[in-house]
Design an enzyme around this catalytic site. Structure first.
Site, PDB file in Angstrom:
ATOM      1  N   CYS A  54      -5.790   2.140  -4.560  1.00 20.43           N
ATOM      2  CA  CYS A  54      -5.305   2.700  -3.303  1.00 20.43           C
ATOM      3  C   CYS A  54      -6.253   3.812  -2.865  1.00 20.43           C
ATOM      4  O   CYS A  54      -6.273   4.879  -3.482  1.00 20.43           O
ATOM      5  CB  CYS A  54      -3.892   3.235  -3.531  1.00 20.43           C
ATOM      6  N   CYS A  83       0.818  -1.220   0.000  1.00 19.98           N
ATOM      7  CA  CYS A  83       0.000   0.000   0.000  1.00 19.98           C
ATOM      8  C   CYS A  83       0.852   1.270   0.000  1.00 19.98           C
ATOM      9  O   CYS A  83       1.014   1.932   1.037  1.00 19.98           O
ATOM     10  CB  CYS A  83      -0.992   0.034   1.147  1.00 19.98           C
TER      11      CYS A  83
HETATM   12  P1  FAD Z   1      -0.527 -10.905   4.068  1.00 19.05           P
HETATM   13  O1  FAD Z   1      -1.975 -10.579   4.133  1.00 19.05           O
HETATM   14  O2  FAD Z   1       0.410 -10.056   4.845  1.00 19.05           O
HETATM   15  O3  FAD Z   1      -0.404 -12.437   4.482  1.00 19.05           O
HETATM   16  C1  FAD Z   1       0.781 -13.150   4.575  1.00 19.05           C
HETATM   17  C2  FAD Z   1       0.534 -14.279   5.564  1.00 19.05           C
HETATM   18  O4  FAD Z   1       1.627 -15.179   5.512  1.00 19.05           O
HETATM   19  C3  FAD Z   1       0.416 -13.790   7.001  1.00 19.05           C
HETATM   20  O5  FAD Z   1      -0.793 -14.244   7.557  1.00 19.05           O
HETATM   21  C4  FAD Z   1       1.635 -14.369   7.701  1.00 19.05           C
HETATM   22  O6  FAD Z   1       1.372 -14.734   9.046  1.00 19.05           O
HETATM   23  C5  FAD Z   1       1.933 -15.582   6.845  1.00 19.05           C
HETATM   24  N1  FAD Z   1       3.342 -15.967   6.831  1.00 19.05           N
HETATM   25  C6  FAD Z   1       4.428 -15.184   6.602  1.00 19.05           C
HETATM   26  N2  FAD Z   1       5.539 -15.919   6.605  1.00 19.05           N
HETATM   27  C7  FAD Z   1       5.160 -17.193   6.843  1.00 19.05           C
HETATM   28  C8  FAD Z   1       5.868 -18.416   6.923  1.00 19.05           C
HETATM   29  N3  FAD Z   1       7.194 -18.485   6.776  1.00 19.05           N
HETATM   30  N4  FAD Z   1       5.156 -19.538   7.141  1.00 19.05           N
HETATM   31  C9  FAD Z   1       3.794 -19.508   7.272  1.00 19.05           C
HETATM   32  N5  FAD Z   1       3.079 -18.378   7.206  1.00 19.05           N
HETATM   33  C10 FAD Z   1       3.763 -17.230   6.989  1.00 19.05           C
HETATM   34  N6  FAD Z   1      -4.621  -2.698   0.591  1.00 19.05           N
HETATM   35  C11 FAD Z   1      -5.730  -2.236  -0.056  1.00 19.05           C
HETATM   36  O7  FAD Z   1      -6.204  -2.864  -1.004  1.00 19.05           O
HETATM   37  N7  FAD Z   1      -6.353  -1.081   0.316  1.00 19.05           N
HETATM   38  C12 FAD Z   1      -5.892  -0.337   1.354  1.00 19.05           C
HETATM   39  O8  FAD Z   1      -6.477   0.685   1.687  1.00 19.05           O
HETATM   40  C13 FAD Z   1      -4.727  -0.791   2.057  1.00 19.05           C
HETATM   41  N8  FAD Z   1      -4.233  -0.082   3.096  1.00 19.05           N
HETATM   42  C14 FAD Z   1      -3.190  -0.600   3.830  1.00 19.05           C
HETATM   43  C15 FAD Z   1      -2.746   0.114   4.935  1.00 19.05           C
HETATM   44  C16 FAD Z   1      -1.734  -0.403   5.735  1.00 19.05           C
HETATM   45  C17 FAD Z   1      -1.258   0.389   6.922  1.00 19.05           C
HETATM   46  C18 FAD Z   1      -1.162  -1.667   5.418  1.00 19.05           C
HETATM   47  C19 FAD Z   1      -0.096  -2.262   6.310  1.00 19.05           C
HETATM   48  C20 FAD Z   1      -1.579  -2.364   4.307  1.00 19.05           C
HETATM   49  C21 FAD Z   1      -2.589  -1.833   3.492  1.00 19.05           C
HETATM   50  N9  FAD Z   1      -3.036  -2.496   2.347  1.00 19.05           N
HETATM   51  C22 FAD Z   1      -4.117  -2.005   1.640  1.00 19.05           C
HETATM   52  C23 FAD Z   1      -2.257  -3.622   1.796  1.00 19.05           C
HETATM   53  C24 FAD Z   1      -2.848  -4.978   2.070  1.00 19.05           C
HETATM   54  O9  FAD Z   1      -3.191  -5.124   3.420  1.00 19.05           O
HETATM   55  C25 FAD Z   1      -1.824  -6.036   1.658  1.00 19.05           C
HETATM   56  O10 FAD Z   1      -1.356  -5.779   0.348  1.00 19.05           O
HETATM   57  C26 FAD Z   1      -2.407  -7.435   1.699  1.00 19.05           C
HETATM   58  O11 FAD Z   1      -2.939  -7.726   2.967  1.00 19.05           O
HETATM   59  C27 FAD Z   1      -1.338  -8.459   1.315  1.00 19.05           C
HETATM   60  O12 FAD Z   1      -1.852  -9.747   1.334  1.00 19.05           O
HETATM   61  P2  FAD Z   1      -0.847 -11.015   1.237  1.00 19.05           P
HETATM   62  O13 FAD Z   1      -1.689 -12.217   1.277  1.00 19.05           O
HETATM   63  O14 FAD Z   1       0.101 -10.839   0.119  1.00 19.05           O
HETATM   64  O15 FAD Z   1       0.012 -10.888   2.575  1.00 19.05           O
END
Ligand code: FAD
Ligand code: UQ1
Length: 417
Positions: free
Chosen positions: A345, A165
């Protein structure tokens, strides 16, 4: 050895939503999800809410649900962490020493926060004025710092790495600006956005709108400024000037909001068969299939997809991944589904307004609503604050939200991409 038809590494936004899609398709027990989330608390967080938590509009508790409630019931939750991937053997090694076998693998491990790459962190979070919306540990400190602010410099940083983000580092700054105005301290504040980037935002249409906003609100933007050290004793933040790399510049702070450097998860970075040179999972930017292993796909923040890392992007990626992986599973020729890089965003610009950026790989706006979304709107803010959380928990995590593409087409009478 445990074995699954579909194994999903990570139960965050991407992993949970994609696992739900395959769990609906396949018999019970066919899908395994490896999710380490805080072995003690076992929580899934709706991270986009943390922007509002930092501004005092929501609490961390509002952003959390037990992991067991959100992961699909028909899937098996493996409560362990991935240590490494062995794609040539179709296995994943866990920290416990166990190996898990798969026919198809989806990698969704997110991005790693690297606060400790900044000298003085994380210790400085224990001192007044320093907060970060990127972590449940430090997000409450953001609002505390805002409430405590009386005068001086309020500095908002953006690191010299990819981030999730990319709008979030400045959203909290606009919220802080409005808070300070409401509480009569804005005249005594200098607000700085010190960013490592050479631009305020990557897409011109929204960057132009944001430049107008920072000018109107008398916010100083310092480009090419990378935070390298926090000195809590003297309340100073040290920035490397990226266009004069030998030079640093030190700023006094009363409030400091830190967006940490980020990088690929260790398990991905250390599995050289799986990652690109950058350390992120090496996938085809249109199909989301791994570039070397046809039974592996990647989604979300842990991939090298050249788009802005958001949950909105993942909503669009999820359906593409599902269609393409299903084709591989059914040994059909390649599906026609191609990811266009859609990401969104919601750039919250205060306590009631938002610029809703939506765009594709080429930086072309792909706006859902037939209005100019670069203009601040109350409707977009309401959507971000009140509608998106329900949509995330009730539809997205259950694999039933593929982004606003169809709505966009409908609202544009079929004239949009
Ligand atoms: P994550 O959701 O981070 O999931 C990764 C998972 O993998 C976690 O549960 C973790 O525990 C697990 N994991 C990590 N390593 C391991 C391992 N070795 N073994 C097993 N499990 C593991 N997005 C939007 O669309 N709109 C917004 O307004 C927005 N605002 C945001 C504001 C903030 C402050 C933040 C921090 C993020 C924001 N985002 C927004 C971004 C969005 O939250 C992320 O892009 C999204 O959650 C990413 O998803 P993901 O599945 O890639 O990773
Ligand atoms: C979106 O689809 C999404 O994923 C669930 C988000 O994450 C929370 C978003 O912030 C946004 C803006 C979208 C895009 C949806 C619309 C209706 C524009």
């Amino acid at each position: 050895m445990k074995s699954f038809k579909v194994l999903v590494a990570g139960g965050g936004s991407g992993g949970c939503s994609v696992a739900a899609k395959f769990a609906s398709l396949l018999p019970k027990g066919s899908v395994g999800i490896i999710e380490s989330a805080e072995i003690l608390f076992q929580t899934h967080y709706y991270q986009p809410m943390w922007t509002l938590v930092g501004g005092g509009m929501k609490s961390v508790k509002d952003s959390a649900k037990p992991m067991s409630e959100v992961l699909p019931k028909k899937a098996v939750w493996i409560k362990d962490s991935v240590a490494s991937f062995k794609p040539k053997e179709n296995t994943v090694s866990l920290s416990s020493g166990e190996n898990v076998q798969y026919e198809y693998l989806v990698v969704a491990l997110g991005i790693k926060l690297e606060y400790n790459r900044i000298k003085g962190l994380p210790e400085a979070f224990e001192t007044p004025g320093v907060g970060s919306n990127y972590s449940t540990e430090y997000v409450d400190k953001t609002f505390q710092s805002l409430k405590d602010f009386k005068e001086g410099n309020a500095i908002f940083t953006f690191p010299n790495t990819p981030v999730k983000c990319a709008g979030a580092p400045q959203k909290i700054m606009y919220i802080a600006d409005e808070y300070m105005r409401k509480h009569g301290v804005r005249d005594k504040a200098n607000i700085y956005f010190n960013t490592s980037l050479g631009a305020l935002f990557g897409v011109k249409k929204y960057a132009d709108a944001l430049w107008k906003i920072v000018e109107e609100r008398k916010i100083s933007v310092n480009l090419m400024h990378e935070l390298v050290e926090v000195k809590p004793d003297t309340r100073e933040a040290v920035f490397r000037l990226l266009n004069k790399p030998e030079e640093t510049k030190t700023y006094k702070y009363s409030m400091l909001h830190i967006t940490p450097p980020m990088g690929p998860p260790d398990a991905v970075k250390n599995s050289t068969d799986l990652c690109a040179e950058s350390g992120y999972v090496d996938v085809d930017k249109y199909t989301l299939q791994h570039t070397r292993f046809s039974n592996i796909f990647g989604i979300g923040d842990c991939t090298n997809l050249p788009t802005s890392k958001t949950a909105a992007a993942i909503a669009a990626q999820g359906n593409i991944l599902y269609q393409n992986m299903k084709c591989v599973m059914e040994k059909k020729s390649d599906s026609k589904e191609k990811y266009d890089g859609y990401t969104s965003c919601p750039l919250v610009t205060g306590y009631s307004k938002c610029v809703l950026a939506e765009f594709d790989y080429d930086g072309n706006p792909l706006e859902t609503f037939p209005i100019n979304q670069a203009r601040e709107s109350r409707l977009a803010f309401h959507m971000k604050k009140d509608i998106m959380p329900t949509l995330y928990w009730q539809l997205f995590l259950r694999g039933m939200w593929n982004g606003p593409r169809l709505t966009r087409k409908l609202l544009h009478l079929g004239m949009s991409k």
